[in-house]
Design a protein around this motif. Structure first.
Motif, PDB file in Angstrom:
ATOM      1  N   PHE A 275       4.481 -13.224  -1.876  1.00 34.45           N
ATOM      2  CA  PHE A 275       3.485 -12.254  -1.417  1.00 34.45           C
ATOM      3  C   PHE A 275       4.159 -11.091  -0.683  1.00 34.45           C
ATOM      4  N   ARG A 276       5.213 -11.366   0.061  1.00 35.55           N
ATOM      5  CA  ARG A 276       5.925 -10.277   0.750  1.00 35.55           C
ATOM      6  C   ARG A 276       6.524  -9.302  -0.252  1.00 35.55           C
ATOM      7  N   ASP A 277       7.014  -9.814  -1.367  1.00 38.01           N
ATOM      8  CA  ASP A 277       7.563  -8.930  -2.392  1.00 38.01           C
ATOM      9  C   ASP A 277       6.460  -8.052  -2.994  1.00 38.01           C
ATOM     10  N   VAL A 278       5.305  -8.658  -3.272  1.00 33.91           N
ATOM     11  CA  VAL A 278       4.184  -7.880  -3.800  1.00 33.91           C
ATOM     12  C   VAL A 278       3.724  -6.842  -2.778  1.00 33.91           C
ATOM     13  N   ASN A 279       3.715  -7.216  -1.512  1.00 34.42           N
ATOM     14  CA  ASN A 279       3.299  -6.285  -0.461  1.00 34.42           C
ATOM     15  C   ASN A 279       4.245  -5.092  -0.360  1.00 34.42           C
ATOM     16  N   ASP A 280       5.536  -5.329  -0.560  1.00 29.91           N
ATOM     17  CA  ASP A 280       6.498  -4.216  -0.565  1.00 29.91           C
ATOM     18  C   ASP A 280       6.185  -3.237  -1.692  1.00 29.91           C
ATOM     19  N   HIS A 281       5.874  -3.766  -2.869  1.00 29.32           N
ATOM     20  CA  HIS A 281       5.534  -2.898  -3.998  1.00 29.32           C
ATOM     21  C   HIS A 281       4.264  -2.103  -3.709  1.00 29.32           C
ATOM     22  N   LEU A 282       3.284  -2.762  -3.105  1.00 36.62           N
ATOM     23  CA  LEU A 282       2.038  -2.070  -2.780  1.00 36.62           C
ATOM     24  C   LEU A 282       2.279  -0.977  -1.748  1.00 36.62           C
ATOM     25  N   THR A 283       3.146  -1.233  -0.775  1.00 31.87           N
ATOM     26  CA  THR A 283       3.431  -0.226   0.256  1.00 31.87           C
ATOM     27  C   THR A 283       4.007   1.035  -0.364  1.00 31.87           C
ATOM     28  N   ARG A 284       4.915   0.874  -1.318  1.00 31.81           N
ATOM     29  CA  ARG A 284       5.484   2.054  -1.995  1.00 31.81           C
ATOM     30  C   ARG A 284       4.410   2.799  -2.785  1.00 31.81           C
ATOM     31  N   THR A 285       3.495   2.051  -3.385  1.00 28.84           N
ATOM     32  CA  THR A 285       2.422   2.702  -4.130  1.00 28.84           C
ATOM     33  C   THR A 285       1.496   3.469  -3.195  1.00 28.84           C
ATOM     34  N   VAL A 286       1.213   2.901  -2.023  1.00 30.38           N
ATOM     35  CA  VAL A 286       0.377   3.586  -1.045  1.00 30.38           C
ATOM     36  C   VAL A 286       1.031   4.895  -0.615  1.00 30.38           C
ATOM     37  N   GLU A 287       2.337   4.862  -0.392  1.00 29.04           N
ATOM     38  CA  GLU A 287       3.051   6.083  -0.028  1.00 29.04           C
ATOM     39  C   GLU A 287       2.955   7.124  -1.141  1.00 29.04           C
ATOM     40  N   GLN A 288       3.039   6.678  -2.402  1.00 30.75           N
ATOM     41  CA  GLN A 288       2.891   7.601  -3.521  1.00 30.75           C
ATOM     42  C   GLN A 288       1.507   8.240  -3.525  1.00 30.75           C
ATOM     43  N   VAL A 289       0.488   7.417  -3.326  1.00 28.93           N
ATOM     44  CA  VAL A 289      -0.885   7.915  -3.371  1.00 28.93           C
ATOM     45  C   VAL A 289      -1.116   8.955  -2.282  1.00 28.93           C
ATOM     46  N   MET A 290      -0.621   8.701  -1.083  1.00 29.74           N
ATOM     47  CA  MET A 290      -0.784   9.666   0.000  1.00 29.74           C
ATOM     48  C   MET A 290      -0.050  10.967  -0.324  1.00 29.74           C
ATOM     49  N   TYR A 291       1.129  10.850  -0.931  1.00 26.91           N
ATOM     50  CA  TYR A 291       1.872  12.048  -1.335  1.00 26.91           C
ATOM     51  C   TYR A 291       1.102  12.816  -2.412  1.00 26.91           C
ATOM     52  N   PHE A 292       0.517  12.076  -3.382  1.00 28.20           N
ATOM     53  CA  PHE A 292      -0.264  12.743  -4.425  1.00 28.20           C
ATOM     54  C   PHE A 292      -1.437  13.508  -3.830  1.00 28.20           C
TER      55      PHE A 292
END
Length: 374
Positions: A275-292
Motif C-alpha cells: 500500500f505504501r508503494d501505491v500511495n507513492d504513485h498516487l502522490t506523484r499523480t496528485v502533484e501532476q494534477v495540481m500542476y495541470f
C-alpha cells in the motif's frame, strides 16, 4: 486472517480429499446463482465468485453462500465475490449471506461515492472513484476526456466483495494477475484489496499522462494564427474534465495513506508495504494534477490576454483605414462644395488632385505599416 477450527494442519492444504468431496456434494445440491433474477427479471450483477485456499484458486463454479461456508471452515481460505452494478434486491441477499452492515450496503447500490475507508465491526468498507481516458480526435464543446466510475469493497476475515460501477476500471486483469501470485494471496482478502487499489491508481497515472499530452497540444496552439475562439473552448473543456479527474484523485489520498500507515490493525504488515508503494504513485499523480490545474489557468489567462491584444490590433487597423478614408472624405468634401475656386479652371486640376490624393494615401499606408497599425 487465519481461522483455526481445531481440525489440524490437514485443512490448511488445498482442501483434503474428504472435505473436497463434501464441498462438491454441497455445490451440486445447493441452488446456484442464476444469471437472471426471477423476481425482477434483471440480470445478476455477479461477475465472478471464487474460493481461494492457501493462495490458490479452487476449481469449479461456486455459489457465494457455499463458498463462504467452505472458507469459514477452512484455514487460510477466503471468498472473492465480484459484482457489477447490482440492484438493491440482489445486494440485500448478499448482505444477508455475508452479514454486511446496512449503511455501506446502501452506499454500494449508488455510484459517485466519495473515497473513504470505514470500519463496521469486523468488516471494512472501502470506496474509491475510478477514471478512464477517452480517445478523441479533437476536443469539442460536448466531447468527454475522462469517464468516471466507482469501485467499492467489503473486506472481512474470510471474504472480499468488490462492487464496480461503470467501466473505468475493469477488474478482470486483477483476477488474472493474482492467480499466479500465490504468496501474495496467502495474505488473505487484503491482498486482493491492494491489487484493486494498484490497478485503479495505475489507470489514474495513465489518464494523467494522456491529459498532459492534450494540454501540451493546446498550449502549442494558443499563439497559433488559426483556431479563433475554439481554442478557448478547448481549454475550458480540458479544465472541466480535469476537475472531474481531481474528484477521483485528490480524495483518494487520505484513505490510502491510512491503509499504508497502519491505521487499520487488520491489514497485514506485508500488505501495508504494498500500500505504501501505491500511495507513492498516487502522490506523484496528485502533484501532476495540481500542476495541470495551474498550467491550464496560465494557458487560459494567456489566451484571454491574446484575445485582448488581437482586439486592440483590430481596432488600430480599423482606425488606420478610417484615417486614410477620412483624408479622401476631407478633400472631396471641400471640392464638392458649390464654390468658385480658381484652381478648378486648370485643365490638369483633377488628374493632379487624384494623383496627389493617391500619393498621400500611400504615404499614410506606409506610415501605419511601419508603426504596426496595419
Amino acid at each position: 486472517m487465519v481461522h483455526d477450527d481445531g481440525t489440524g494442519r490437514s485443512l490448511s492444504r488445498a482442501l483434503a480429499a474428504p472435505v473436497r468431496r463434501a464441498m462438491d456434494r454441497m455445490r451440486s445440491a445447493a441452488p446456484t446463482v442464476e444469471i437472471t433474477d426471477v423476481t425482477t427479471g434483471h440480470h445478476s450483477g455477479v461477475v465472478d465468485c471464487a474460493l481461494y485456499v492457501d493462495g490458490v484458486r479452487q476449481p469449479g463454479d461456486w455459489n457465494y453462500r457455499d463458498a463462504l461456508t467452505a472458507a469459514r471452515g477452512t484455514r487460510d481460505a477466503f471468498v472473492w465475490l465480484g459484482l457489477k452494478e447490482p440492484d438493491a434486491h440482489e445486494l440485500a441477499d448478499i448482505a444477508d449471506a455475508f452479514d454486511l452492515h446496512e449503511l455501506p450496503v446502501e452506499d454500494a447500490v449508488k455510484s459517485h461515492q466519495r473515497p473513504k475507508v470505514e470500519r463496521y465491526g469486523d468488516m471494512t468498507f472501502v470506496t474509491m472513484r475510478t477514471a478512464r481516458y477517452i480517445e478523441h480526435a479533437e476536443l469539442t464543446e460536448t466531447s468527454e476526456v475522462v469517464e468516471s466510475g466507482d469501485v467499492m469493497m467489503f473486506i472481512g476475515e474470510h471474504f472480499i466483495i468488490t462492487v464496480r460501477h461503470g467501466d473505468a476500471a475493469r477488474l478482470a486483469p486483477v483476477r488474472a494477475g493474482l492467480n499466479d501470485k500465490h504468496d501474495l494471496l496467502k495474505q488473505g482478502p487484503w491482498a486482493v484489496a491492494y491489487a484493486v487499489y494498484d490497478l485503479v491508481v495505475d489507470i489514474l497515472i495513465e489518464v494523467a499522462s494522456a491529459i498532459e499530452e492534450d494540454i501540451a497540444i493546446v498550449e502549442d496552439s494558443v499563439f497559433a494564427r488559426q483556431g479563433g475562439s475554439g481554442r478557448i473552448q478547448r481549454i475550458y473543456q480540458l479544465k472541466r474534465e480535469l476537475m472531474e479527474f481531481k474528484r477521483a484523485v485528490l480524495p483518494l489520498q487520505r484513505p490510502l495513506a491510512g491503509l499504508a500507515s497502519g491505521q487499520l490493525a487488520n491489514v497485514p504488515a506485508e500488505i501495508r508495504r504494498y500500500f505504501r508503494d501505491v500511495n507513492d504513485h498516487l502522490t506523484r499523480t496528485v502533484e501532476q494534477v495540481m500542476y495541470f490545474d495551474d498550467l491550464l489557468n496560465s494557458i487560459l489567462q494567456a489566451r484571454l490576454a491574446q484575445v485582448t491584444v488581437d482586439q486592440n490590433n483590430d481596432m488600430r487597423k480599423i482606425a488606420a483605414w478610417a484615417g486614410i478614408a477620412a483624408f479622401w472624405t476631407f478633400v472631396t468634401g471641400i471640392y464638392g462644395m458649390n464654390l468658385d475656386m480658381p484652381e478648378k479652371d486648370w485643365k490638369y486640376f483633377y488628374p493632379v488632385l487624384l494623383a496627389l490624393m493617391v500619393a498621400i494615401s500611400l504615404g499614410l499606408y506606409r506610415a501605419f505599416r511601419r508603426s504596426g497599425w496595419l
